[in-house]
Design an enzyme around this catalytic site. Structure first.
Site, PDB file in Angstrom:
ATOM      1  CG  HIS A   1      -0.473   2.668  -4.323  1.00 25.05           C
ATOM      2  ND1 HIS A   1      -0.858   2.583  -5.622  1.00 25.05           N
ATOM      3  CD2 HIS A   1      -0.980   1.568  -3.711  1.00 25.05           C
ATOM      4  CE1 HIS A   1      -1.566   1.475  -5.813  1.00 25.05           C
ATOM      5  NE2 HIS A   1      -1.640   0.847  -4.666  1.00 25.05           N
TER       6      HIS A   1
ATOM      7  CG  HIS B   1     -50.053  20.309  -6.429  1.00 30.08           C
ATOM      8  ND1 HIS B   1     -49.704  21.516  -6.957  1.00 30.08           N
ATOM      9  CD2 HIS B   1     -48.927  19.530  -6.462  1.00 30.08           C
ATOM     10  CE1 HIS B   1     -48.424  21.490  -7.297  1.00 30.08           C
ATOM     11  NE2 HIS B   1     -47.935  20.283  -7.011  1.00 30.08           N
TER      12      HIS B   1
ATOM     13  CD  GLN C   1      -2.933   0.992   0.136  1.00 25.36           C
ATOM     14  OE1 GLN C   1      -3.220  -0.097  -0.333  1.00 25.36           O
ATOM     15  NE2 GLN C   1      -3.456   2.115  -0.305  1.00 25.36           N
TER      16      GLN C   1
ATOM     17  CD  GLU D   1      -8.590   3.285  -1.686  1.00 22.87           C
ATOM     18  OE1 GLU D   1      -8.675   3.201  -2.932  1.00 22.87           O
ATOM     19  OE2 GLU D   1      -7.592   3.774  -1.112  1.00 22.87           O
ATOM     20  CG  HIS D   2      -8.001  -0.789  -0.102  1.00 14.27           C
ATOM     21  ND1 HIS D   2      -7.007   0.123  -0.417  1.00 14.27           N
ATOM     22  CD2 HIS D   2      -8.727  -0.959  -1.227  1.00 14.27           C
ATOM     23  CE1 HIS D   2      -7.122   0.480  -1.673  1.00 14.27           C
ATOM     24  NE2 HIS D   2      -8.165  -0.147  -2.199  1.00 14.27           N
TER      25      HIS D   2
ATOM     26  CG  ASP E   1      -4.579  -2.794  -6.019  1.00 16.55           C
ATOM     27  OD1 ASP E   1      -5.591  -2.156  -5.681  1.00 16.55           O
ATOM     28  OD2 ASP E   1      -3.473  -2.663  -5.461  1.00 16.55           O
TER      29      ASP E   1
END
Length: 387
Positions: free
Chosen positions: A214, A372, A211, A279-280, A313
């Site tokens: 990145h 209406h 991770q 996120e993960h 991924d």
């Protein structure tokens, strides 16, 4: 228009853009240089992504008896963005374009920048072809987002822009939201490894480094109730970083955002995870399935030692474009639903309208809308007069 795209591409990224659209000759050249192994890998990944999204594709429902239903309709034209510049991401092309195609989007275009001073990466071109992209534009960054949002002579205006990018791409997407829809504003990638004493320290360390490599702004966290695992993972991280080609990037991320959190219990750990909404989330636990119901907020959930986030991924099936920065509390991964509209259907019969007309009229007059109310009452009066 096109002139502005060229101007800002040169000013911001030092790229001289002539033709935006990737030509048939460029396509042929990319096919020629991409290896058979890489093409087969891209095709297999695309197939798995396709199968996953076909399985979760919603469908119309219509109940003529009740006079209610819902139509599912794809967007007409979608613009996708795949990051580039310092690296190329053919996997992101698959993870954005394939779900759009499964959803039935009529036209899919893709913008991605070439690496500085180089032609567009051949793997990205081949991935776009495999994924069914209609037009590939070698434009990146802010100019690409603006071009897709507003349209130029070369780049058509889209209905929605999807895909990750750097901080400038993210802010550009936020600025154009309203002129077009967007899938979300994505920040640096993040992973939490939630592990107990049974976890393999080498697996934990490898997942954290994967991770962290990145981006220097990536976040990798280990949460555990085992002090021994903390010590073992710390040693493994130091050992593994030495031989990593992107070790300096990973080390910078781990030094800046990396954390180890020692908790008293896994219940406390899960509460912390739900507050962070990562996120993960990787569950390296003795019985990960028993904890699934307790997870409320995560972009993607990876269970067990043989479901590392890296598989997500590239090859698992769900799109790897997932919400970051705590937005998993209200947002979801990039799937077919992001490329669909839902249209409710109302087809009430006479008896149903007569039964509920007075209620509708009462609510309308309460809100000050006499016309209406009369719209409904006229129908009731006509029926009473008829009978």
């Amino acid at each position: 228009g096109d002139a502005a795209v060229r101007h800002y591409a040169k000013m911001l990224d030092d790229i001289d853009l002539q033709d935006f659209l990737v030509s048939p000759a460029q396509m042929d050249q990319a096919r020629a240089v991409v290896s058979d192994e890489l093409r087969s890998s891209l095709e297999l990944a695309a197939q798995r992504v396709k199968e996953f999204h076909e399985a979760v594709m919603p469908s119309d429902w219509l109940d003529e008896t009740k006079g209610l239903g819902e139509l599912i309709r794809p967007l007409d034209r979608v613009g996708l963005y795949a990051p580039g510049g310092s690296a190329a991401y053919p996997s992101t092309v698959l993870m954005t374009a394939v779900p759009a195609r499964v959803a039935g989007v009529r036209e899919v275009i893709l913008c991605t920048p070439p690496q500085r001073g180089q032609a567009l990466n051949p793997a990205v071109i081949v991935a776009a072809e495999i994924a069914g992209v209609d037009a590939l534009y070698q434009v990146g960054g802010v100019p690409a987002i603006a071009a897709m949002a507003y349209g130029t002579a070369s780049v058509p205006k889209v209905d929605k822009i999807c895909g990750p990018g750097n901080i400038f791409v993210s802010y550009a997407k936020r600025l154009v939201q309203g002129s077009v829809d967007i899938d979300g504003v994505f920040g640096p990638t993040e992973t939490i490894v939630l592990a107990d004493k049974t976890a393999n320290p080498s697996f934990c360390a490898a997942d954290l480094i994967a991770q962290a490599e990145h981006d220097p702004l990536a976040t990798a966290l280990l949460i555990t109730d085992s002090q021994k695992l903390v010590d073992d993972v710390d040693s493994e991280v130091d050992r593994m970083l030495v031989n990593q080609p992107r070790g300096e990037v990973a080390k910078a991320a781990l030094d800046r955002q990396g954390r180890v959190v020692l908790v008293d219990s896994l219940e406390e750990a899960v509460d912390l995870v739900n507050r962070i909404a990562p996120e993960h989330l990787c569950l390296l636990l003795d019985d990960p399935w028993s904890w699934v119901d307790k997870i409320k907020h995560a972009g993607g959930l990876f269970l067990g030692e043989f479901s590392p986030e890296v598989m997500g991924d590239y090859i698992a099936g769900p799109s790897h474009v997932m919400p970051t920065g705590g937005t998993a509390r209200f947002n979801s991964y990039l799937g077919v639903n992001q490329f669909l509209k839902r249209i409710p259907v109302v087809a009430l019969d006479l008896d149903t309208t007569l039964r509920f007309a007075r209620t509708a009229a009462t609510l309308a007059r309460t809100e000050g809308f006499d016309a209406h109310a009369r719209s409904v009452e006229l129908r009731v009066e006509l029926q009473e007069h008829t009978f």
